[in-house]
Each structure stands twice: as C-alpha cells, then as structure tokens.
Design an enzyme around this catalytic site. Structure first.
Site, PDB file in Angstrom:
ATOM      1  N   ASP A  17       0.782  -0.840  -0.025  1.00  0.00           N
ATOM      2  CA  ASP A  17       0.074   0.384  -0.465  1.00  0.00           C
ATOM      3  C   ASP A  17       1.134   1.517  -0.104  1.00  0.00           C
ATOM      4  O   ASP A  17       0.566   1.957  -1.051  1.00  0.00           O
ATOM      5  CB  ASP A  17      -1.257  -0.166   1.396  1.00  0.00           C
ATOM      6  CG  ASP A  17      -1.687  -1.366   1.550  1.00  0.00           C
ATOM      7  OD1 ASP A  17      -2.980  -1.811   0.837  1.00  0.00           O
ATOM      8  OD2 ASP A  17      -1.147  -2.573   2.463  1.00  0.00           O
ATOM      9  N   GLU A 272       1.452  -6.237  -5.362  1.00  0.00           N
ATOM     10  CA  GLU A 272       1.890  -5.633  -6.639  1.00  0.00           C
ATOM     11  C   GLU A 272       2.846  -5.005  -7.052  1.00  0.00           C
ATOM     12  O   GLU A 272       3.221  -5.262  -8.116  1.00  0.00           O
ATOM     13  CB  GLU A 272       0.991  -5.245  -5.863  1.00  0.00           C
ATOM     14  CG  GLU A 272       0.217  -3.575  -7.135  1.00  0.00           C
ATOM     15  CD  GLU A 272      -0.892  -2.885  -7.147  1.00  0.00           C
ATOM     16  OE1 GLU A 272      -2.063  -4.357  -6.846  1.00  0.00           O
ATOM     17  OE2 GLU A 272      -2.018  -1.956  -8.004  1.00  0.00           O
TER      18      GLU A 272
END
Ligand code: TRH
Length: 376
Positions: A17, A272
C-alpha cells in the site's frame, strides 16, 4: 495544469500500500509538477521504503512530497483538488464532509492491479455517494482501456544502462555485501512464507550451476532458516550449501530494490509493486500472489498468466505456469524447476519483449493526470 492532490494510504499489512502510493506521489511531483500530500497511517512502514524519513513527524517533505501522519483524531484541512483513497481505504468522515462543501474536488479510489477482463469495464466508472459527491474507480491494468501501469518515464532507459554495466552492478551488489561470482546465476527472493521452499533450495544446492540467492530481510527467512537448520538470520549473513550461496540483504529503498532486480537473472516477487517492478526489470520472474479469502487470488493469477504467456512457445509457457502454480499452492517446487531451466532462453527473451511492449503504452500517473484534467 498544477493541482493539489491528497493521497490517503492505510497500511493494511506489508509494504504494497505504501509502496504504490509513495511511488505514485513521487512521480506526480517529479514528472507532472503536481502538489502532493501523502497521508500515511503507519509511518514506520514508510520509513522502511524511505530510510531518511522520520516516523514521528506530523509533516515532512520527502522528494518533493509532503508526507503527513494520518492520525485517528483527524484535524481538519482544506481538501485538495484531487483526492485519492488508495485501495478502498476509508477517508476521514470530516474530510469527506469538507469535500462536499468544496465543489470541485475530484474523488478517486485507486484500485489494485489486475489483468482480469472485468477491469476495463469498471475503470473510470463513477459511483454516486449519499452526500451528492461522485467517487470514480481508477483501475491500473494492462489494456489501453484501463488506468495503465505505474512506471516512471525514464525507467526503461535507466534500467538498460545499468544492465549493460557489469561494473556498476558489481559495485552495487558489493554495497549490499554481496561479492558477485562470475560463474553464478543470481536469483532474488522476496516472497511470503512458503513451506515448500526447502525442496527448491535443496535442488539449487545440488545443481552443477552455482546460484547466489539474494534474500532481502522479510517473511520468507523463516523457511530458509528451517532448511538451513539455523535461526536468527539477519542482513549480512551468508550461508553456502553445495552450489547454493544464500545472502541475506538489508531492506533497501525502492530505487535500490529496482537495481537489485535488474542485477538478477530471476526474481521471485510478491504482492503488487515488486511484482510490477520485476516485470520492468525485463528478467524472468515468479509471482507469489497475495492470498485472498476463499482463493479469490487464483482468478487473478490465472488472468495474468493467460496474458503473460499468450505469445510464448507452448513448452516454455507450460514450464513457467507449472512452477508458478506449484509455488502459489505450496506444492513441491523441485519437480517443476528443470523445465523452467530448459526454457530459460525463451523466458529471458520473452521478459525483454514484455517489458518493452508495456513500456510503449501510457503509464498510470500520466493517465491519472489526464483523467483528472478532463474532469476538474
Ligand atoms: O509487501 P507486499 O506483500 O505488499 C502488499 C500488501 O500486503 C498489501 O496489503 C496487499 O494488498 C498487496 O501486497 C497486494 O508486496 P509489494 O506490493 O511488492 O510491496 C513491497 C514494496 O516494498 C514495494 O514497493 C517494493 C518495496 N521494497 C523496497 O523498497 N525495498 C526492498 O528491499 C524490498 C524487498 C521491497
């Protein structure tokens, strides 16, 4: 057009994040001249990626970005022109109220990257909220009809220069405590826990070809300790077992992590951001996907494999997908590894081609700026 931006980042776990939002914030400033505030609810995670930062500071400027501590007891601020809630984190209610009173703010939810088909249909959709505002869904993705991929403008050129310079690579690795062996294959390993890891390490240790395995400090160290029969591994440690040398590395800032990926012949990545950075490194990779409840991550993994392997020859595609699936299922890895090695030339060519192909498309920050400019 210069706009103000507030990017809200809630650190759920790990570093994805903050990794994505910090990267995006820096790029919006550096390449698009935007004024960006990055609100982070756990500055300790931020300090791992940006070691100069102060985990206690309410406000600090880092690389042109104003980084703000996002406290639970929210102190009102004037909302920005563009407001991004990253990965569906919840904005402070008082901030949303202030947005409703300030017509003109554009509210976006930045979603996770996925290669699934439905992404294009959802990208850019507006969702009317009860207070009269609209929230837009911005989806990164691989198609022209998605939000694109996060990539700095000069990344391909910088990467190519570095990959062509063996001396620069050797000096960089030495700075991390790794003496590169000219005869050894270099593999980086940044994954989640994997109980089957030992089988692969065993195989690497028994091969004719030498391997240097570079492991940034993190969650996978426990599995390595189990296989080595040791504990307390930390940065700087180095263990040799047969043909396999294991080097534990410090967690480095993002640009250095890129360099590490660029040095390696094969990169094991996760989540990610590291997953995407390994694609930009133009080297074969393995993706340890972030596990979701009820196996929802498998559709995401398969969608990417479909896309990634589409124009690869059948043997190489089968080899890589078998290794990825075994890794992500926690199944034995050694049986799938020899086919990956046989497919190495094809996989290497493909990784180059893949990086070049996607670097030729619009990047996420540019698309985001364009999206906002047309709506503000
Ligand atoms: O850390 P991750 O597993 O992060 C996430 C989060 O868990 C998130 O909640 C989840 O939803 C998401 O995955 C899918 O993996 P990721 O995304 O690769 O983030 C790691 C970041 O850390 C990335 O920006 C690269 C950076 N990094 C460094 O800067 N230095 C390092 O030495 C290493 C190993 C990584």
């Amino acid at each position: 057009m210069k706009n103000t931006w507030d990017i809200f980042c809630s650190v759920v776990d790990n570093y994805g994040d903050i990794g994505v939002t910090w990267r995006l914030a820096r790029q919006l400033v550096a390449e698009h001249g935007q004024a960006v505030r990055l609100w982070v609810d756990d500055l300790r995670a931020f300090v791992r990626l940006c070691p100069d930062a102060d985990a206690q500071a309410d406000s600090q400027w880092r690389q042109g970005v104003e980084v703000r501590a996002w406290h639970r007891d929210w102190r009102p601020v004037e909302p920005a022109d563009v407001v991004i809630e990253a990965f569906a984190c919840h904005l402070p209610p008082a901030y949303v109220e202030a947005m409703a009173l300030r017509p003109g703010s554009l509210w976006l939810n930045l979603e996770y990257l996925s290669a699934e088909d439905w992404v294009a249909g959802c990208h850019g959709l507006a969702s009317p909220q009860s207070n009269g505002l609209s929230k837009y869904f911005f989806f990164p993705g691989f198609g022209d009809d998605t939000g694109g991929l996060l990539r700095e403008r000069d990344l391909p050129a910088t990467r190519q220069v570095f990959q062509a310079d063996r001396q620069a690579q050797a000096a960089f690795l030495l700075g991390l405590g790794v003496q590169r062996r000219p005869d050894a294959r270099l593999i980086s390993l940044f994954s989640y826990e994997n109980p089957a890891l030992g089988g692969w390490l065993q195989r690497l240790s028994e091969e004719a070809e030498a391997t240097q395995l570079l492991v940034p400090e993190g969650r996978v160290l426990g599995d390595i300790e189990t296989w080595l029969g040791t504990d307390g591994l930390r940065a700087g440690d180095c263990h040799q077992r047969g043909a396999l040398g294991i080097h534990v590395l410090p967690f480095v800032e993002q640009d250095d992590y890129d360099r590490l990926l660029w040095c390696c012949d094969f990169n094991v990545v996760r989540g990610e951001d590291s997953f995407l950075r390994a694609q930009w490194a133009a080297r074969p990779l393995l993706w340890h996907i972030y596990q979701q409840e009820e196996g929802a991550h498998w559709a995401k993994l398969e969608a990417f494999l479909d896309l990634y392997l589409a124009d690869l020859d059948a043997d190489a595609a089968a080899a890589l997908s078998a290794f990825w699936r075994a890794w992500n299922a926690g199944e034995a890895l050694a049986p799938a590894w020899p086919a990956v090695q046989r497919a190495w030339p094809a996989l290497s060519r493909h990784a180059e081609h893949w990086a070049r192909q996607w670097a030729a498309r619009g990047d996420l920050a540019a698309k985001l700026v364009q999206f906002c400019t047309t709506r503000l």
